[in-house]
Write a protein that holds these residues in place. Structure first.
Motif, PDB file in Angstrom:
ATOM      1  N   LEU A 225     -10.984  -5.645  -1.166  1.00  0.00           N
ATOM      2  CA  LEU A 225      -9.520  -5.738  -1.138  1.00  0.00           C
ATOM      3  C   LEU A 225      -8.882  -4.364  -0.996  1.00  0.00           C
ATOM      4  O   LEU A 225      -7.963  -4.177  -0.185  1.00  0.00           O
ATOM      5  CB  LEU A 225      -8.997  -6.434  -2.394  1.00  0.00           C
ATOM      6  CG  LEU A 225      -7.475  -6.567  -2.482  1.00  0.00           C
ATOM      7  CD1 LEU A 225      -6.942  -7.518  -1.411  1.00  0.00           C
ATOM      8  CD2 LEU A 225      -7.040  -7.028  -3.867  1.00  0.00           C
ATOM      9  N   SER A 226      -9.335  -3.384  -1.781  1.00  0.00           N
ATOM     10  CA  SER A 226      -8.740  -2.039  -1.708  1.00  0.00           C
ATOM     11  C   SER A 226      -8.915  -1.441  -0.315  1.00  0.00           C
ATOM     12  O   SER A 226      -8.033  -0.730   0.186  1.00  0.00           O
ATOM     13  CB  SER A 226      -9.361  -1.111  -2.764  1.00  0.00           C
ATOM     14  OG  SER A 226     -10.735  -0.881  -2.506  1.00  0.00           O
TER      15      SER A 226
ATOM     16  N   ILE B 235      -9.136  -3.211   2.536  1.00  0.00           N
ATOM     17  CA  ILE B 235      -8.209  -3.924   3.429  1.00  0.00           C
ATOM     18  C   ILE B 235      -6.800  -3.345   3.289  1.00  0.00           C
ATOM     19  O   ILE B 235      -6.109  -3.103   4.286  1.00  0.00           O
ATOM     20  CB  ILE B 235      -8.215  -5.439   3.121  1.00  0.00           C
ATOM     21  CG1 ILE B 235      -9.545  -6.063   3.532  1.00  0.00           C
ATOM     22  CG2 ILE B 235      -7.058  -6.147   3.845  1.00  0.00           C
ATOM     23  CD1 ILE B 235      -9.754  -7.477   3.019  1.00  0.00           C
ATOM     24  N   GLU B 236      -6.379  -3.103   2.051  1.00  0.00           N
ATOM     25  CA  GLU B 236      -5.035  -2.534   1.806  1.00  0.00           C
ATOM     26  C   GLU B 236      -4.883  -1.183   2.497  1.00  0.00           C
ATOM     27  O   GLU B 236      -3.812  -0.847   2.999  1.00  0.00           O
ATOM     28  CB  GLU B 236      -4.799  -2.407   0.303  1.00  0.00           C
ATOM     29  CG  GLU B 236      -4.602  -3.747  -0.388  1.00  0.00           C
ATOM     30  CD  GLU B 236      -4.434  -3.619  -1.884  1.00  0.00           C
ATOM     31  OE1 GLU B 236      -3.542  -4.280  -2.434  1.00  0.00           O
ATOM     32  OE2 GLU B 236      -5.213  -2.874  -2.505  1.00  0.00           O
TER      33      GLU B 236
ATOM     34  N   LEU C 158      -3.843  -1.650   6.184  1.00  0.00           N
ATOM     35  CA  LEU C 158      -2.556  -2.280   6.506  1.00  0.00           C
ATOM     36  C   LEU C 158      -1.568  -1.236   7.019  1.00  0.00           C
ATOM     37  O   LEU C 158      -1.416  -0.170   6.434  1.00  0.00           O
ATOM     38  CB  LEU C 158      -1.981  -2.972   5.267  1.00  0.00           C
ATOM     39  CG  LEU C 158      -2.796  -4.141   4.679  1.00  0.00           C
ATOM     40  CD1 LEU C 158      -2.132  -4.670   3.419  1.00  0.00           C
ATOM     41  CD2 LEU C 158      -2.976  -5.256   5.702  1.00  0.00           C
TER      42      LEU C 158
ATOM     43  N   THR D 124       1.299  -6.939   5.750  1.00  0.00           N
ATOM     44  CA  THR D 124       1.111  -7.059   4.305  1.00  0.00           C
ATOM     45  C   THR D 124      -0.110  -7.939   4.065  1.00  0.00           C
ATOM     46  O   THR D 124      -0.654  -8.540   5.003  1.00  0.00           O
ATOM     47  CB  THR D 124       2.336  -7.703   3.629  1.00  0.00           C
ATOM     48  OG1 THR D 124       2.402  -9.093   4.031  1.00  0.00           O
ATOM     49  CG2 THR D 124       3.628  -6.998   4.022  1.00  0.00           C
ATOM     50  N   LEU D 125      -0.525  -8.072   2.827  1.00  0.00           N
ATOM     51  CA  LEU D 125      -1.655  -8.943   2.499  1.00  0.00           C
ATOM     52  C   LEU D 125      -1.386 -10.393   2.887  1.00  0.00           C
ATOM     53  O   LEU D 125      -2.312 -11.152   3.187  1.00  0.00           O
ATOM     54  CB  LEU D 125      -1.996  -8.854   1.006  1.00  0.00           C
ATOM     55  CG  LEU D 125      -2.699  -7.568   0.554  1.00  0.00           C
ATOM     56  CD1 LEU D 125      -2.859  -7.551  -0.964  1.00  0.00           C
ATOM     57  CD2 LEU D 125      -4.065  -7.418   1.228  1.00  0.00           C
TER      58      LEU D 125
ATOM     59  N   ASN E 190      -6.305 -12.668  -3.050  1.00  0.00           N
ATOM     60  CA  ASN E 190      -5.086 -11.867  -2.888  1.00  0.00           C
ATOM     61  C   ASN E 190      -4.515 -11.806  -1.485  1.00  0.00           C
ATOM     62  O   ASN E 190      -3.418 -11.288  -1.288  1.00  0.00           O
ATOM     63  CB  ASN E 190      -5.334 -10.446  -3.401  1.00  0.00           C
ATOM     64  CG  ASN E 190      -5.429 -10.392  -4.920  1.00  0.00           C
ATOM     65  OD1 ASN E 190      -4.411 -10.403  -5.614  1.00  0.00           O
ATOM     66  ND2 ASN E 190      -6.647 -10.362  -5.432  1.00  0.00           N
ATOM     67  N   VAL E 191      -5.240 -12.337  -0.505  1.00  0.00           N
ATOM     68  CA  VAL E 191      -4.695 -12.333   0.864  1.00  0.00           C
ATOM     69  C   VAL E 191      -3.862 -13.595   1.083  1.00  0.00           C
ATOM     70  O   VAL E 191      -3.834 -14.498   0.248  1.00  0.00           O
ATOM     71  CB  VAL E 191      -5.826 -12.242   1.916  1.00  0.00           C
ATOM     72  CG1 VAL E 191      -6.580 -10.930   1.781  1.00  0.00           C
ATOM     73  CG2 VAL E 191      -6.769 -13.446   1.824  1.00  0.00           C
TER      74      VAL E 191
END
Length: 266
Positions: free
Chosen positions: A196-197, A199-200, A203, A207-208, A226-227
């Motif tokens: 996740l971190s 992927i962020e 960006l 946004t997610l 979280n997506v």
């Protein structure tokens, strides 16, 4: 469904066999890749992901390697963090006491002390070749180069990995994440990172909520939860299916491609 980014785990998710994507998957990715960025997210090393990028025709896009410890955009390193020499030495010392072997990974380097059935499986699954070298020699060399491990694979028996898992978690669990791949394998990664971190980090104008992601295992759960749309494959762990918004077919039944075909209309 309208999304801007598609992120997928590889082993047990996007891969239909142990080391390749199917023609069905290639066809579906080709259909959507002009409209969605397709990002591969894996515990694998870069070279074990590059050939899959080429098969899918997405070589121009970033990859998330080692569960987020290394993020690359072609040859450009966007992010890198690794386990340092002090923690590596501690893990090696405890592993020796339990007769557990270490597989050490840094960028596209993979070191193992000796050949084994497990190592041969990894060679087959990932299409990468290790360097056979005594672990202490590798650690000394890395200390001189001021580098560390993006990932460690601890290889033993069920009994030895049970014992070392408890000991290492108690000793180093504050800074490192110890993840059971199966009864005889433990993966070790820096605790500061995750899929996740990573992927962020990628960006830009998105946004997610603009992300659809696919996974099957514990290390995919944070990403899927979280997506905008988290999808578990049918062979995924029950805990993963429980937190996912959708469940598709098994990876061996082209689950990711099936979901894309049914839900992403371009």
């Amino acid at each position: 469904m309208t999304y801007k980014i598609l992120c997928s785990d590889l082993d047990g998710t996007l891969l239909t066999t142990k080391n390749d994507v199917s023609e069905v998957t290639i066809s579906e990715i080709n259909r959507i890749k002009k409209h969605l960025k397709v990002i591969l997210v894996s515990a694998r090393m870069p070279k074990s992901m590059r050939y899959l990028q080429e098969r899918l025709g997405i070589e121009n896009l970033p990859i998330i390697c080692y569960n987020g410890a290394l993020v690359l955009d072609n040859d450009k390193e966007l992010f890198s963090t690794y386990i340092g020499s002090k923690e590596l030495q501690t893990i090696h010392t405890i592993a020796e006491q339990h007769t557990v072997k270490l597989g050490l990974y840094f960028k596209d380097e993979w070191y193992v002390p000796q050949d084994s059935e497990r190592v041969q499986k990894e060679i087959h699954h990932t299409k990468a070749e290790p360097i056979f070298e005594d672990t202490q020699t590798t650690l000394t060399n890395w200390e001189e180069r001021d580098v560390g491990a993006h990932k460690i694979m601890l290889m033993g028996t069920k009994e030895t990995t049970d014992a070392i898992f408890t000991e290492l978690t108690n000793l180093l669990g504050d800074t490192l994440h110890f993840y059971r791949s199966n009864d005889t394998l433990i993966e070790v990664a820096p605790k500061t990172i995750s899929k996740l971190s990573a992927i962020e980090l990628l960006l830009k104008d998105e946004t997610l909520e603009d992300v659809i992601a696919f996974g099957d295992n514990y290390n995919d759960m944070e990403m899927l939860a979280n997506v905008g749309c988290g999808v578990a494959v049918g062979n995924g762990r029950d805990e993963v299916k429980k937190i996912a918004k959708h469940t598709t077919l098994k990876n061996t039944e082209n689950g990711v491609a099936h979901f894309i075909k049914q839900n992403i209309l371009i």
